[in-house]
Scaffold this motif. Sequence first.
Motif, PDB file in Angstrom:
ATOM      1  N   ALA A 120       0.815  -1.212   0.000  1.00 59.29           N
ATOM      2  CA  ALA A 120       0.000   0.000   0.000  1.00 59.29           C
ATOM      3  C   ALA A 120       0.849   1.263   0.000  1.00 59.29           C
ATOM      4  CB  ALA A 120      -0.935   0.014   1.209  1.00 59.29           C
ATOM      5  N   SER A 121       2.112   1.131  -0.410  1.00 62.40           N
ATOM      6  CA  SER A 121       2.983   2.298  -0.464  1.00 62.40           C
ATOM      7  C   SER A 121       2.729   3.082  -1.748  1.00 62.40           C
ATOM      8  CB  SER A 121       4.448   1.852  -0.413  1.00 62.40           C
ATOM      9  OG  SER A 121       4.743   1.047  -1.550  1.00 62.40           O
ATOM     10  N   ALA A 125       0.429   2.690  -9.986  1.00 64.90           N
ATOM     11  CA  ALA A 125      -0.892   2.043 -10.011  1.00 64.90           C
ATOM     12  C   ALA A 125      -1.337   1.550  -8.632  1.00 64.90           C
ATOM     13  CB  ALA A 125      -0.909   0.888 -11.000  1.00 64.90           C
ATOM     14  N   VAL A 126      -0.884   2.222  -7.551  1.00 62.50           N
ATOM     15  CA  VAL A 126      -1.204   1.724  -6.218  1.00 62.50           C
ATOM     16  C   VAL A 126      -2.696   1.806  -5.924  1.00 62.50           C
ATOM     17  CG1 VAL A 126      -0.779   3.938  -5.069  1.00 62.50           C
ATOM     18  CG2 VAL A 126      -0.558   1.820  -3.781  1.00 62.50           C
ATOM     19  N   VAL A 155      -1.561  -5.754   4.922  1.00 57.97           N
ATOM     20  CA  VAL A 155      -1.178  -4.559   4.167  1.00 57.97           C
ATOM     21  C   VAL A 155       0.127  -4.032   4.749  1.00 57.97           C
ATOM     22  CG1 VAL A 155      -1.813  -2.179   3.607  1.00 57.97           C
ATOM     23  CG2 VAL A 155      -3.554  -3.971   3.594  1.00 57.97           C
ATOM     24  N   PHE A 156       1.077  -3.696   3.881  1.00 56.42           N
ATOM     25  CA  PHE A 156       2.312  -3.084   4.375  1.00 56.42           C
ATOM     26  C   PHE A 156       2.507  -1.715   3.727  1.00 56.42           C
ATOM     27  CE2 PHE A 156       3.453  -6.012   0.966  1.00 56.42           C
ATOM     28  CZ  PHE A 156       4.370  -5.309   0.177  1.00 56.42           C
ATOM     29  N   GLN A 157       2.956  -0.756   4.571  1.00 60.85           N
ATOM     30  CA  GLN A 157       3.017   0.636   4.185  1.00 60.85           C
ATOM     31  C   GLN A 157       3.880   1.371   5.194  1.00 60.85           C
ATOM     32  OE1 GLN A 157      -0.146   3.027   5.499  1.00 60.85           O
ATOM     33  NE2 GLN A 157      -0.348   4.221   3.621  1.00 60.85           N
ATOM     34  N   VAL A 183      -3.511   4.690   1.089  1.00 62.30           N
ATOM     35  CA  VAL A 183      -2.219   4.280   0.544  1.00 62.30           C
ATOM     36  C   VAL A 183      -1.238   5.432   0.694  1.00 62.30           C
ATOM     37  CG1 VAL A 183      -3.240   2.677  -1.101  1.00 62.30           C
ATOM     38  CG2 VAL A 183      -2.866   5.053  -1.778  1.00 62.30           C
ATOM     39  N   GLY A 184       0.050   5.108   0.673  1.00 60.65           N
ATOM     40  CA  GLY A 184       1.087   6.121   0.737  1.00 60.65           C
ATOM     41  C   GLY A 184       2.240   5.687   1.604  1.00 60.65           C
ATOM     42  N   GLY A 185       3.400   6.323   1.403  1.00 62.35           N
ATOM     43  CA  GLY A 185       4.568   6.030   2.219  1.00 62.35           C
ATOM     44  C   GLY A 185       5.555   5.107   1.532  1.00 62.35           C
TER      45      GLY A 185
END
Length: 297
Positions: A120-121, A125-126, A155-157, A183-185
């Motif tokens: 989820a970083s 196309a996230v 989920v990893f972020q 999402v982000g990071g």
Amino acid sequence: MFDTGSAYWWDGGQKVSFGETFTPRRLDNQLDKLSRKQSGRRSRTRTERKRGRYIQARPALGRSDDIAFDATLRAAAPFQIRRAPERAKRGLAFSIKKQDLQRKVRVRLTANLVLFVVDASWSMAVAERMAATKGAILSLLTDAYQRRDRVGLVVFQKDRANLVLPPTNSIQLAQRALKDIPVGGKTPLSAGLYLAYEVIKREQISHPDVLPLLIILTDGAGNVSMTGQLPPQEEAHKLAEKIAQDDIRSVVINMEHQAFDQGLAQGLADHLKSPCYSLSELKAENLYQAVRAEMVT
């Protein structure tokens, strides 16, 4: 490092809506080739427990549990004339030897476990990746609702991984858990793999004979290390090799745009000893079909 409690563990981030859901085709697989104990409603499979429907018998080969008496009597019957002197000497009406013993072969219905591990970083196309994952999970749960199949989501972020959806067959729980995932990071790939491994191991303790399937959606570009002792990519590859060594089946779905693909997702798949799919059109249906194809092969 890992937060397995509330799904609301982030600060900021852009929320992503659900992808299109659909009525899925039935998920079938070839679990009948394995010997399992876990009950379920989907696949008929052999079981070593003294429960399940008795369908045939096999030589006991030194084991003395769950003996099939009817088959044992049939196996010993042709030798009764030869054993007549012994029977007379010992006052036996019927002689059964160790080599006559037959064990029951039983079948029960078993369930499947699909654990999604989603990057989820911020990457190519996230948003589409997350939307497709949500749609696919809800579609799989619709299919699994009355068959005891279980679906989960890691989920990893940023700097951590989170168990957003513990393995479940509850559509209501899934909808609540999947509603607000932004999402982000950065990309803590190794943290995602490690948490997924821990979830699988816990599931195998409570459901010893469920064969899980990891569906890992990422571009493979890890840039956060858990320990700081190894570079992020090397650390992720070490964990991938551990997953492969423990015979945990996995699939990597490369979500990098073809024009920017550096082969990192394929590299991760190589360490997992798993196939790597590239979806040209990212929709829930495509993701569902990729999972389905892997489970029936």
